[in-house]
Design a protein around this motif. Structure first.
Motif, PDB file in Angstrom:
ATOM      1  N   GLN A  31       0.790  -1.139  -0.075  1.00  0.00           N
ATOM      2  CA  GLN A  31      -0.025  -0.202  -0.142  1.00  0.00           C
ATOM      3  C   GLN A  31       0.785   1.280  -0.024  1.00  0.00           C
ATOM      4  OE1 GLN A  31      -2.697   0.194   3.081  1.00  0.00           O
ATOM      5  NE2 GLN A  31      -4.280   1.439   2.076  1.00  0.00           N
ATOM      6  N   GLY A  32       1.820   1.095   0.906  1.00  0.00           N
ATOM      7  CA  GLY A  32       2.931   2.269   0.636  1.00  0.00           C
ATOM      8  C   GLY A  32       3.554   2.700  -0.419  1.00  0.00           C
ATOM      9  N   LEU A  33       3.902   1.451  -1.374  1.00  0.00           N
ATOM     10  CA  LEU A  33       4.420   1.353  -2.519  1.00  0.00           C
ATOM     11  C   LEU A  33       3.786   2.220  -3.512  1.00  0.00           C
ATOM     12  CD1 LEU A  33       6.725   1.117  -4.321  1.00  0.00           C
ATOM     13  CD2 LEU A  33       5.868  -1.409  -4.871  1.00  0.00           C
ATOM     14  N   ARG A  34       2.399   1.731  -3.324  1.00  0.00           N
ATOM     15  CA  ARG A  34       1.431   2.283  -4.505  1.00  0.00           C
ATOM     16  C   ARG A  34       1.184   3.769  -4.118  1.00  0.00           C
ATOM     17  NH1 ARG A  34      -1.344  -2.880  -3.255  1.00  0.00           N
ATOM     18  NH2 ARG A  34      -2.469  -1.725  -1.900  1.00  0.00           N
ATOM     19  N   ASN A  35       0.966   4.264  -3.089  1.00  0.00           N
ATOM     20  CA  ASN A  35       1.003   5.655  -2.718  1.00  0.00           C
ATOM     21  C   ASN A  35       1.951   6.301  -3.183  1.00  0.00           C
ATOM     22  OD1 ASN A  35      -1.962   5.128  -1.530  1.00  0.00           O
ATOM     23  ND2 ASN A  35      -0.838   4.867   0.770  1.00  0.00           N
ATOM     24  N   THR A  36       3.308   5.970  -2.838  1.00  0.00           N
ATOM     25  CA  THR A  36       4.410   6.718  -3.316  1.00  0.00           C
ATOM     26  C   THR A  36       4.600   6.863  -4.849  1.00  0.00           C
ATOM     27  OG1 THR A  36       5.562   5.705  -1.296  1.00  0.00           O
ATOM     28  CG2 THR A  36       6.891   6.717  -2.932  1.00  0.00           C
ATOM     29  N   LEU A  37       4.310   5.785  -5.322  1.00  0.00           N
ATOM     30  CA  LEU A  37       4.240   5.944  -7.060  1.00  0.00           C
ATOM     31  C   LEU A  37       3.157   6.670  -7.460  1.00  0.00           C
ATOM     32  CD1 LEU A  37       4.914   1.980  -7.856  1.00  0.00           C
ATOM     33  CD2 LEU A  37       6.290   3.799  -8.021  1.00  0.00           C
ATOM     34  N   SER A  46      -4.148   5.715   3.186  1.00  0.00           N
ATOM     35  CA  SER A  46      -4.123   6.174   2.071  1.00  0.00           C
ATOM     36  C   SER A  46      -3.090   7.101   1.877  1.00  0.00           C
ATOM     37  CB  SER A  46      -5.520   7.142   1.495  1.00  0.00           C
ATOM     38  OG  SER A  46      -5.941   7.790   2.695  1.00  0.00           O
ATOM     39  N   THR A  47      -2.378   7.796   2.814  1.00  0.00           N
ATOM     40  CA  THR A  47      -1.301   8.760   3.164  1.00  0.00           C
ATOM     41  C   THR A  47       0.005   8.061   3.446  1.00  0.00           C
ATOM     42  OG1 THR A  47      -1.977   9.451   5.239  1.00  0.00           O
ATOM     43  CG2 THR A  47      -3.059  10.665   3.507  1.00  0.00           C
ATOM     44  N   TRP A  48      -0.161   6.761   3.532  1.00  0.00           N
ATOM     45  CA  TRP A  48       1.138   6.027   3.998  1.00  0.00           C
ATOM     46  C   TRP A  48       2.130   5.733   3.092  1.00  0.00           C
ATOM     47  CZ3 TRP A  48       3.133   4.388   8.152  1.00  0.00           C
ATOM     48  CH2 TRP A  48       4.314   3.362   8.229  1.00  0.00           C
ATOM     49  N   THR A  49       3.306   6.330   3.017  1.00  0.00           N
ATOM     50  CA  THR A  49       4.234   6.337   2.196  1.00  0.00           C
ATOM     51  C   THR A  49       5.198   5.448   2.650  1.00  0.00           C
ATOM     52  OG1 THR A  49       5.397   8.394   2.838  1.00  0.00           O
ATOM     53  CG2 THR A  49       3.733   8.579   1.365  1.00  0.00           C
ATOM     54  N   LEU A  50       6.417   5.441   1.565  1.00  0.00           N
ATOM     55  CA  LEU A  50       7.463   4.459   2.099  1.00  0.00           C
ATOM     56  C   LEU A  50       8.466   5.003   3.009  1.00  0.00           C
ATOM     57  CD1 LEU A  50       8.455   2.757  -1.477  1.00  0.00           C
ATOM     58  CD2 LEU A  50       7.038   1.860   0.303  1.00  0.00           C
ATOM     59  N   PRO A  51       8.897   6.446   2.942  1.00  0.00           N
ATOM     60  CA  PRO A  51       9.679   7.060   3.816  1.00  0.00           C
ATOM     61  C   PRO A  51       9.056   6.625   5.313  1.00  0.00           C
ATOM     62  CG  PRO A  51       9.671   8.563   2.001  1.00  0.00           C
ATOM     63  CD  PRO A  51       8.495   7.262   1.915  1.00  0.00           C
ATOM     64  N   GLN A  52       7.668   6.967   5.338  1.00  0.00           N
ATOM     65  CA  GLN A  52       7.250   6.572   6.700  1.00  0.00           C
ATOM     66  C   GLN A  52       7.313   5.316   7.241  1.00  0.00           C
ATOM     67  OE1 GLN A  52       2.927   8.115   7.553  1.00  0.00           O
ATOM     68  NE2 GLN A  52       2.992   8.832   5.348  1.00  0.00           N
ATOM     69  N   MET A  53       7.571   4.464   6.387  1.00  0.00           N
ATOM     70  CA  MET A  53       7.749   2.945   6.588  1.00  0.00           C
ATOM     71  C   MET A  53       9.343   2.928   7.073  1.00  0.00           C
ATOM     72  SD  MET A  53       7.429  -0.424   4.030  1.00  0.00           S
ATOM     73  CE  MET A  53       6.082   0.285   3.328  1.00  0.00           C
ATOM     74  N   ILE A  54       9.944   3.621   6.527  1.00  0.00           N
ATOM     75  CA  ILE A  54      11.374   3.460   6.874  1.00  0.00           C
ATOM     76  C   ILE A  54      11.775   3.929   8.462  1.00  0.00           C
ATOM     77  CG2 ILE A  54      13.771   4.636   6.669  1.00  0.00           C
ATOM     78  CD1 ILE A  54      13.030   4.712   3.759  1.00  0.00           C
TER      79      ILE A  54
END
Length: 318
Positions: free
Chosen positions: A79-85, A268-276
């Protein structure tokens, strides 16, 4: 004669060696900076992605275990990958388009150009946290003035940061609002286009669209590429605005340690930098965080290579 014949090649080799040393001396600041701030962190991140490492103890090699965990078991990765893309494709594209459009508009203004340039640049200077909180207030679905105006006009009133379908468009609106940096860059490029080319095109009967397509855009293509590439890099680091908007919308902005839903609403606002940040600084799983960092680097490189290839193809067509 033998001494003269051997002295020539020796002197030439000595000169070449001296030139190489001089060249390396001039390149030394860049080479040191590249090695310390890019090459070493990148290689270290790649190495740690194959280890069990919490940032405190010695790393132990675990093979592809971290990669398997992130790609298969971590619940928010895809989900974070889709949002980031989505943000990379939509946000970067709109920022470049609006930045170029506003730059064109300002360069055409005859009077008051300094005023309009200042007004349009000021939003870029707003701190990201303050700007995001202001947008969350303006776009509040219940009390915000934007929805009140839309309701008065009889138009639909979106949920914005509280609606999964509108949260990313709301973040994109925030990014487009702070378009002052690209406006200045495009203004400088547009003012550098040779005036005589426009005059020749007018004599040939070219209209505004033909002038833009065959004169303006080819001349500013390197600047458009620069804006797109830097936009992709900035968006792969998109963190502050997304997490502040999700906290404000969820009502969890008060206490720093108060738990809230990641990427509210509904991720819906979850991004890969937040995952890091979540993996590396909240769970102390530095190895898995490095996996996400490597993936972000690969995404940046892929988009950059695609943009460079598109630019070269465009120039060959011209």
């Amino acid at each position: 004669m033998a001494l003269l014949s051997t002295a020539g090649p020796k002197a030439l080799r000595h000169k070449r060696r001296r030139d190489r040393i001089r060249t390396l001396a001039f390149l030394a600041p860049w080479l040191i900076g590249f090695a310390v701030f890019f090459a070493y962190p990148l290689l270290a991140t790649l190495y740690f992605s194959f280890t069990k490492y919490d940032g405190f103890t010695e790393p132990t090699f675990t093979g592809l275990k971290n990669w398997s965990y992130v790609l298969d078991k971590y619940p928010f990765f895809w989900q974070g990958l889709r949002n980031t893309l989505w943000l990379i494709v939509v946000m970067v594209s709109l920022r470049v388009i609006f930045g170029l459009g506003i730059g064109l508009l300002v360069t055409k203004i005859k009077t008051g150009v300094g005023f309009f340039r200042t007004v349009l640049y000021l939003p870029y200077l707003a701190p990201p946290v303050a700007a995001t909180m202001a947008f969350a207030f303006l776009l509040n679905p219940g009390t915000g003035p934007v929805n009140h105006l839309l309701g008065t006009l009889g138009l639909p009133q979106p949920g914005w940061f509280t609606d999964p379908s509108w949260s990313k468009p709301a973040l994109t609106m925030l990014a487009v609002w702070g378009i002052g940096d690209l406006m200045v860059i495009f203004m400088a490029a547009l003012l550098d286009v040779p005036r005589e080319q426009y005059e020749a095109a007018k004599l040939d009967g070219a209209g505004p669209w033909q002038q833009f397509r065959y004169i303006t855009f080819p001349n500013i293509t390197p600047i458009v590429l620069f804006a797109a590439v830097t936009g992709v890099i900035q968006t792969t680091q998109y963190y502050t605005q997304a997490i502040v908007a999700s906290k404000v919308a969820s009502g969890k902005i008060g206490s720093p340690g108060e738990p809230f839903e990641p990427g509210y609403p509904h991720g819906s606002t979850w991004t890969l930098p937040q995952m890091i940040y979540n993996l590396g600084f909240q769970r102390f799983d530095t190895g898995s965080a490095c996996v996400v960092a490597v993936i972000l680097f690969a995404i940046s490189m892929a988009f950059t290579a695609l943009l460079l290839r598109r630019k070269s193809g465009f120039l060959q067509e011209d």
